[in-house]
Enzyme design. Structure first.
Site, PDB file in Angstrom:
ATOM      1  N   ILE A 194     -19.946  -4.854 -26.278  1.00 47.38           N
ATOM      2  CA  ILE A 194     -19.182  -6.093 -26.127  1.00 47.38           C
ATOM      3  C   ILE A 194     -17.698  -5.814 -26.378  1.00 47.38           C
ATOM      4  O   ILE A 194     -16.822  -6.337 -25.672  1.00 47.38           O
ATOM      5  CB  ILE A 194     -19.696  -7.172 -27.101  1.00 47.38           C
ATOM      6  CG1 ILE A 194     -21.182  -7.453 -26.858  1.00 47.38           C
ATOM      7  CG2 ILE A 194     -18.882  -8.452 -26.952  1.00 47.38           C
ATOM      8  CD1 ILE A 194     -21.521  -7.962 -25.486  1.00 47.38           C
ATOM      9  N   TYR A 195     -17.412  -4.994 -27.373  1.00 49.37           N
ATOM     10  CA  TYR A 195     -16.028  -4.635 -27.667  1.00 49.37           C
ATOM     11  C   TYR A 195     -15.348  -4.038 -26.434  1.00 49.37           C
ATOM     12  O   TYR A 195     -14.256  -4.455 -26.038  1.00 49.37           O
ATOM     13  CB  TYR A 195     -15.982  -3.649 -28.822  1.00 49.37           C
ATOM     14  CG  TYR A 195     -14.620  -3.035 -29.065  1.00 49.37           C
ATOM     15  CD1 TYR A 195     -13.594  -3.784 -29.620  1.00 49.37           C
ATOM     16  CD2 TYR A 195     -14.373  -1.703 -28.729  1.00 49.37           C
ATOM     17  CE1 TYR A 195     -12.335  -3.219 -29.840  1.00 49.37           C
ATOM     18  CE2 TYR A 195     -13.124  -1.133 -28.949  1.00 49.37           C
ATOM     19  CZ  TYR A 195     -12.114  -1.900 -29.495  1.00 49.37           C
ATOM     20  OH  TYR A 195     -10.873  -1.343 -29.712  1.00 49.37           O
ATOM     21  N   ALA A 196     -15.992  -3.042 -25.819  1.00 51.42           N
ATOM     22  CA  ALA A 196     -15.411  -2.407 -24.638  1.00 51.42           C
ATOM     23  C   ALA A 196     -15.229  -3.408 -23.506  1.00 51.42           C
ATOM     24  O   ALA A 196     -14.216  -3.381 -22.785  1.00 51.42           O
ATOM     25  CB  ALA A 196     -16.296  -1.251 -24.188  1.00 51.42           C
ATOM     26  N   THR A 198     -14.624  -6.594 -23.724  1.00 56.50           N
ATOM     27  CA  THR A 198     -13.459  -7.458 -23.961  1.00 56.50           C
ATOM     28  C   THR A 198     -12.155  -6.705 -23.717  1.00 56.50           C
ATOM     29  O   THR A 198     -11.182  -7.271 -23.213  1.00 56.50           O
ATOM     30  CB  THR A 198     -13.470  -8.032 -25.385  1.00 56.50           C
ATOM     31  OG1 THR A 198     -13.404  -6.966 -26.353  1.00 56.50           O
ATOM     32  CG2 THR A 198     -14.713  -8.870 -25.638  1.00 56.50           C
ATOM     33  N   LYS A 199     -12.121  -5.422 -24.053  1.00 59.30           N
ATOM     34  CA  LYS A 199     -10.915  -4.637 -23.804  1.00 59.30           C
ATOM     35  C   LYS A 199     -10.689  -4.433 -22.304  1.00 59.30           C
ATOM     36  O   LYS A 199      -9.553  -4.510 -21.813  1.00 59.30           O
ATOM     37  CB  LYS A 199     -11.010  -3.284 -24.515  1.00 59.30           C
ATOM     38  CG  LYS A 199     -10.807  -3.378 -26.016  1.00 59.30           C
ATOM     39  CD  LYS A 199      -9.421  -3.897 -26.337  1.00 59.30           C
ATOM     40  CE  LYS A 199      -9.101  -3.841 -27.803  1.00 59.30           C
ATOM     41  NZ  LYS A 199      -7.733  -4.321 -28.104  1.00 59.30           N
TER      42      LYS A 199
END
Length: 386
Positions: A194-196, A198-199
């Site tokens: 999820i982090y990737a 959003t980036k």
């Protein structure tokens, strides 16, 4: 030899090269000395990279305004220490929420920013599976708020468009790509966390703002940054703490027991790249900022053991979902256009980090100090190692 074989295995696969060249750099006619008389906003200024960026730019004589909401993803006392250090250096510190439109409008009315270095984000790969809403809000929605403010104050000065905007991206956007080293032109449309995601979304949105409004904007993909004042949820800090206290450390490995490789990059080298990108002030660009020399993560352990004069008690676990086996930055674009040349080896970098870490003592917070919570229903929520 095993590391070289693994790198060769990855580099032979070219299926995920993006032939559309969507991220081709557009420099235009901008000067390479674009920091004269600069007034700079740094979001996330009490974060690791944000604090170092603020210090560097302030020491160069620029007006620096730092913004941070001081959330409790990790120990707020460390963020308070960083904020105290940059304030003493002459940085103007503003505590607030970049998603608060009224607050941001007042801030942009009060200062005429020539540059915006947008580093505020919800960090951490693994915690993004625990609290995905925090990542969508901080990394996507709040980034749009920053870009909107920048768009609203666009102006022409001496034939140049201002403000110049930089934003933090991540090596995580490359996912499990098998082409190495990672090039900015590769596809990044298959994030595995999820982090990737959003980036990568922030990169797409930023590109839209450049295309629609001619906002000068540059994305910086950071690779495994470490150093003094670093993050407690990162391996360098967590392992240093465990070795110092005699506790076991967790070393992850893949199912086939392939060594994990990370492109560890010392903070001073990262700041050189950030400042170089500010000076370039491209119309649009994406840059990898890493050392360009991936290391087996056991090398970090060996360096820490040498500095503490203690052997680590290592526990092996399987690599968690969302983590990647390797990161490896191709820095040729940054080298050519920014003059980016990382200088600090992992041994020297770890030595400098441990020298600071041994003397670090958490500060006391003022009785009336308040901070933002990562999750409104859990004031004690914190992240896990990234």
């Amino acid at each position: 030899q095993q590391q070289q074989q693994q790198q060769q295995q990855y580099s032979n696969n070219t299926d995920d090269v993006d032939n559309s060249n969507k991220y081709n750099i557009r420099v235009g006619s901008h000067k390479l000395t674009g920091l004269e008389d600069a007034t700079i906003l740094i979001t996330g200024c009490a974060g690791f990279i944000g604090a170092h960026t603020a210090l560097s730019l302030r020491q160069a004589g620029h007006v620096v305004v730092g913004l941070d909401n001081m959330n409790n993803y990790y120990d707020v006392r460390l963020k308070y220490l960083r904020a105290t250090i940059i304030r003493r250096a002459g940085v103007i510190f503003e505590q607030g929420d970049m998603c608060d439109d009224k607050f941001m409008s007042r801030l942009f009315s009060k200062y005429q920013f020539t540059h915006i270095v947008h580093l505020a984000a919800q960090a951490g790969v693994r915690y993004s599976s625990v609290n995905p809403h925090a990542y969508g809000m901080a990394n996507v929605v709040c980034s749009i708020a920053v870009f909107e403010q920048a768009k609203s104050v666009m102006r022409n000065v001496g034939g140049e468009s201002y403000p110049v905007v930089l934003f933090a991206s991540s090596s995580s956007v490359y996912g499990r790509t098998r082409q190495i080293p990672f090039k900015e032109s590769q596809r990044t449309d298959m994030p595995i966390s999820i982090y990737a995601a959003t980036k990568q979304s922030t990169e797409q949105i930023a590109y839209s703002y450049q295309s629609l409004y001619n906002l000068r904007i540059t994305g910086l993909r950071f690779f495994t940054v470490y150093g003094p004042l670093g993050r407690p949820d990162m391996a360098a800090w967590m392992w240093a703490k465990s070795i110092k206290e005699g506790n076991p450390i967790t070393l992850y490995q893949t199912k086939d027991k392939t060594p994990l490789l990370r492109d560890f990059t010392y903070i001073d080298d990262i700041i050189d790249g950030v400042v170089g990108a500010m000076e370039l002030g491209a119309d649009w660009a994406i840059f990898n900022l890493g050392r360009g020399e991936p290391q087996n993560v056991t090398e970090l352990i060996v360096c820490l053991e040498n500095e503490f004069h203690k052997k680590a008690d290592i526990k092996i676990q399987s690599l968690p979902p969302g983590d990647v086996p390797l990161t490896f930055a191709d820095t040729s674009r940054a080298r050519e256009l920014l003059g980016y040349r990382p200088k600090v080896s992992i041994r020297d970098g770890v030595r400098k980090f441990v020298e600071w870490f041994k003397d670090y003592t958490p500060v006391s917070l003022p009785a009336n100090f308040t901070w933002a919570t990562v999750h409104p229903d859990d004031a004690e929520s914190i992240g896990v190692v990234a």
